[in-house]
Design a protein around this motif. Sequence first.
Motif, PDB file in Angstrom:
ATOM      1  N   ARG A 192     -18.241  21.489  15.356  1.00 10.89           N
ATOM      2  CA  ARG A 192     -19.194  22.714  15.022  1.00 10.89           C
ATOM      3  C   ARG A 192     -20.390  22.224  15.738  1.00 10.89           C
ATOM      4  O   ARG A 192     -21.360  22.469  15.133  1.00 10.89           O
ATOM      5  CB  ARG A 192     -19.197  22.937  13.336  1.00 10.89           C
ATOM      6  N   CYS A 229     -15.575  32.651   7.875  1.00  7.34           N
ATOM      7  CA  CYS A 229     -15.483  31.197   7.624  1.00  7.34           C
ATOM      8  C   CYS A 229     -16.967  30.979   7.026  1.00  7.34           C
ATOM      9  O   CYS A 229     -18.028  31.640   7.008  1.00  7.34           O
ATOM     10  CB  CYS A 229     -15.358  30.391   8.909  1.00  7.34           C
ATOM     11  N   ALA A 264     -20.894  24.334   7.210  1.00  8.51           N
ATOM     12  CA  ALA A 264     -20.522  23.096   7.442  1.00  8.51           C
ATOM     13  C   ALA A 264     -21.590  22.184   7.780  1.00  8.51           C
ATOM     14  O   ALA A 264     -22.575  22.447   8.614  1.00  8.51           O
ATOM     15  CB  ALA A 264     -19.405  23.100   8.703  1.00  8.51           C
ATOM     16  N   TRP A 311     -13.237  23.731  -0.785  1.00  2.00           N
ATOM     17  CA  TRP A 311     -14.112  23.041  -0.046  1.00  2.00           C
ATOM     18  C   TRP A 311     -13.392  21.632   0.448  1.00  2.00           C
ATOM     19  O   TRP A 311     -12.183  21.340  -0.084  1.00  2.00           O
ATOM     20  CB  TRP A 311     -15.396  22.534  -0.755  1.00  2.00           C
ATOM     21  N   ARG A 343     -16.919  21.045   4.802  1.00  4.04           N
ATOM     22  CA  ARG A 343     -16.568  22.444   4.853  1.00  4.04           C
ATOM     23  C   ARG A 343     -16.452  23.198   3.738  1.00  4.04           C
ATOM     24  O   ARG A 343     -15.487  22.855   2.874  1.00  4.04           O
ATOM     25  CB  ARG A 343     -15.197  22.885   5.657  1.00  4.04           C
ATOM     26  N   THR A 397     -12.864  28.629   4.643  1.00  3.38           N
ATOM     27  CA  THR A 397     -12.257  27.632   5.929  1.00  3.38           C
ATOM     28  C   THR A 397     -13.450  27.446   6.935  1.00  3.38           C
ATOM     29  O   THR A 397     -14.662  27.851   6.388  1.00  3.38           O
ATOM     30  CB  THR A 397     -11.323  28.295   6.828  1.00  3.38           C
ATOM     31  N   SER A 398     -13.167  27.050   8.098  1.00  6.41           N
ATOM     32  CA  SER A 398     -14.250  26.396   8.694  1.00  6.41           C
ATOM     33  C   SER A 398     -14.389  26.959  10.257  1.00  6.41           C
ATOM     34  O   SER A 398     -13.198  26.533  10.820  1.00  6.41           O
ATOM     35  CB  SER A 398     -14.551  24.933   8.664  1.00  6.41           C
ATOM     36  N   ASP A 429     -17.583  27.447  13.569  1.00  4.22           N
ATOM     37  CA  ASP A 429     -18.944  27.689  13.949  1.00  4.22           C
ATOM     38  C   ASP A 429     -19.543  28.824  14.729  1.00  4.22           C
ATOM     39  O   ASP A 429     -20.497  28.941  14.946  1.00  4.22           O
ATOM     40  CB  ASP A 429     -19.600  26.286  14.672  1.00  4.22           C
TER      41      ASP A 429
END
Length: 534
Positions: free
Chosen positions: A155, A194, A197, A263, A292, A407-408, A410
């Motif tokens: 990210r 998302c 993070a 997480w 995350r 979720t994750s 950027d």
Amino acid sequence: MNQLSQAQSTALAVVDARMAELSAWCETIFDFGETAWREYQSAQWYVDRLRQEGFRVEEGSGGMPTAFCAEWSNGDGPIIGMYAEYDAVPGNCQAADTTRRPRDGLGFQAGGHTDPHSGLGISTLGGLLATKAAMEQHGIKGGLRYTGEPAEKVRGSKPIHAAKGYYDGLAAMLSFHPFYMLPMCNTVRWDTHCGAAYSMVYRFICDAPETWGMSGGDGVKNGPPIPQSHSSVRAPGASEALMTMFQSSKVFREAMLPHQGGWSISEAILTAGQATADNLPAGLAEIQYMMRVPTIEMAEQITAVLDRNAQAAALLTGCRIERHWVCKSRPGLANHAMADVVWQSMQEVGAPVWDKAAVSVAQEIQANLGLSPMQEPFLDALSGLIPPQEAEAILREDLPPSQLNSTSDDYTDMTWHTPTARFYIARPALKAPTGQAYPAWVMNAMGGIPATIDPMIKVAAKTLAVSALRMLEDQTARQSAMDEFNLRTGGGVGGDKWIAPLCDYDPPVHFRWPEYVTTARGRDWTIPSTMPDA
């Protein structure tokens, strides 16, 4: 659905006409296989290609050597944003082949494309060039901004680009990603975007191991009368600090946050001691953490625990500690008006179609794994579309009502600067026999084989182009998206509901990220020996 405009029909034809080029370009980026912050060849390839296509390109945007920002204008008007990703993942070197083998001249621990960002970037480039061609042919005013985003796997770049203003002034941003989980396949994110993070590197430096155990601590008055060269190895060094940090954080992981909330936290040991003999304590060791989480507050809480663990590890081992940020990114912000535009475009374009050549590739992979080749080897979900609201309902089945993000990725930083749609197009994925799973190399390989990855590239590029042109041509759609953005942020950028960029650090480009080098032996994969301030 809206009827396609003449410009949108032109864009679809442009994608079809340029598919041979897009396919070859995807193979090129796939073969580069460069990892986070070290995508030198990939970034340069994009810069050169974009300049040949008539774009004005800033290299090294945001202070990141492998980032860029390309712009093109057809006169005053709205500006639409798209972007490329092109970083690969260490330890995933796979050839575009139906058997497990690394790319020529490399080992399996080198970089390889998993998502694949090679296909992601070329899909968006195809959509960008088709949009540009249609704007020129039909006299559509406005502009295009296309950013090169390195280090997505950590990210890395988007929080920095956001903080430095690269997403400001856009009418809309289109964010595409190859599908990686159901139900997010051939659909658009609706409400649950998302999350946040944080990632950081803790550096343990052992400057003076010779003072360990001396009662006075000054290394002179109270030291042993005769130096014992093989005694110093018993002094702890940076490796011991790293292992203490690693173990203590594993122990306290369960107590960092409640189990509810979706997480995760993971770590990677970047270096593990630089001693050149067995009787010298390590002077430097580094460990990276990535968390995350749904909210920024959760990220701050985990960071506080990790900071305490790092300080304790340094005190226990006679080291000093440095913390360097890799990323701090915000949770995503929904925009239903933008999602509707992309969903309508997706319905016009349709789902990817894998032909007989692709089926043959899939069957060959199954046979090479000792499985019986299937008549229809690809997942059924790849060939259909799922409405955003239906995908949202399925996604939320396993989430607590209070959790707003999950979720994750950027792209979320872009959502706070302009109306943004996040959508997913199917990439090739195979049905598995009951009770079995495919090794990771299978999807990695299919991301580099033209017959299997080209259908995704074509559909994603067309969806991007139709969506971009709709936003350029339809002032009502554009205004609806901006009105919703202003409502959700409390007045747009700087509004009372707006979250400002969290990035308060320099681009973390000087760490010992793995990379390719050219030696007398040819191209090789390595971890650099040091960073400038070590």
